[in-house]
Design an enzyme around this catalytic site. Structure first.
Site, PDB file in Angstrom:
ATOM      1  N   CYS A   1     -40.142  13.928 -23.980  1.00 18.43           N
ATOM      2  CA  CYS A   1     -40.320  15.356 -24.267  1.00 18.43           C
ATOM      3  C   CYS A   1     -39.572  15.749 -25.523  1.00 18.43           C
ATOM      4  CB  CYS A   1     -39.807  16.192 -23.089  1.00 18.43           C
ATOM      5  SG  CYS A   1     -39.898  17.975 -23.367  1.00 18.43           S
ATOM      6  N   GLY A   2     -40.263  16.431 -26.423  1.00 21.48           N
ATOM      7  CA  GLY A   2     -39.616  16.859 -27.650  1.00 21.48           C
ATOM      8  C   GLY A   2     -39.034  18.247 -27.580  1.00 21.48           C
TER       9      GLY A   2
END
Length: 271
Positions: A109-110
């Site tokens: 997840c960014g």
């Protein structure tokens, strides 16, 4: 020689015609990396414990916390629970552009921990004209990346991000269990070694989400090549920033989704 950040683990492999047999597989390390600025905790990333100074510098740049000139240094220390990376910023550096976070950043997840919708999709600067690159150069880089992934070849469980020159020669490669981390590590290495992202193109082994586009733009890149497919928002963001987005880059070719004018078909004698 740097130790490979992986451990060999036993497993039982089942095959339809061969039954079960004992095997050993290399598994990449995934640890908690606490990232802070001037001693103030900001976020925790789940990452591969290699090139952590690159990761800290790259995250600072691609998340618009500060520019390269504002980074005075990075201190990396091992703790009982993982690793700590503290970025020292020049006095007076304003961090108002940093996305406020309250949760850990998972390797997949960014934007984990971002609190507001307005912080998720932020305005991007327009990219520079950058280099023009042949389709053949893109394929040359794609073909070379497999051999350049030392950790990936050993584990088959990591992503890679690379900087290629206009002719497709790989200049820098960074690997991590997280695709965003791999790109941040590349951004940090480029900043520390004074490589210009616009003088060539960026290549990633993952799918192309809009965060990968944003990070490439903030790195100063004008061309992003991804081996997998882009999302619709990634295409929109690339078009808006003037980034050339190439995806589905496989052994037999690739697809250009935005700003195709930076790519050309090389004459046979130039291939």
């Amino acid at each position: 020689m740097q130790r490979l950040p992986a451990h060999t683990r036993p497993a039982a492999q089942w095959r339809g015609r061969g039954g079960t047999q004992a095997i050993a597989r290399a598994a990449p390390e995934e640890v908690a990396v606490g990232l802070s600025f001037d001693g103030r905790p900001h976020t925790v990333l789940m990452a591969t414990p290699a090139d952590l100074e690159d990761l800290a510098v790259g995250f600072t740049i691609t998340e618009a916390v500060a520019g390269r000139a504002d980074i005075l240094g990075v201190t990396v220390e091992k703790s009982e629970l993982g690793w700590l990376a503290d970025v020292r910023l020049a006095p007076g550096t304003i961090q108002r552009k940093a996305r406020p976070r309250t949760l850990e950043g998972r390797s997949s997840c960014g934007l984990c921990g971002v609190q507001r919708l307005a912080d998720a999709v932020r305005p991007l600067p327009a990219v520079a004209d950058g280099a023009r690159v042949s389709h053949q150069a893109v394929q040359r880089a794609v073909d070379a990346l497999e051999d350049a992934q030392v950790l990936g070849r050993a584990t088959r469980a990591t992503h890679a991000a690379a900087l290629a020159g206009p002719d497709g020669t790989l200049r820098l490669v960074r690997e991590d269990v997280g695709r965003h981390n791999a790109l941040d590590k590349l951004a940090g290495a480029m900043a520390r070694l004074d490589h210009d992202a616009a003088d060539g193109f960026v290549l990633v082994t993952s799918r192309c989400s809009f965060e990968m586009v944003e990070k490439t733009v903030r790195m100063g890149g004008s061309i992003l090549v991804a081996v997998s497919a882009p999302t619709d928002l990634a295409i929109q963001r690339a078009e808006g920033a003037g980034l050339t987005l190439v995806a589905l880059a496989r052994a037999d070719g690739h697809a250009v989704f935005t700003r195709a004018e930076r790519l050309f078909d090389a004459a046979p004698e130039l291939v």
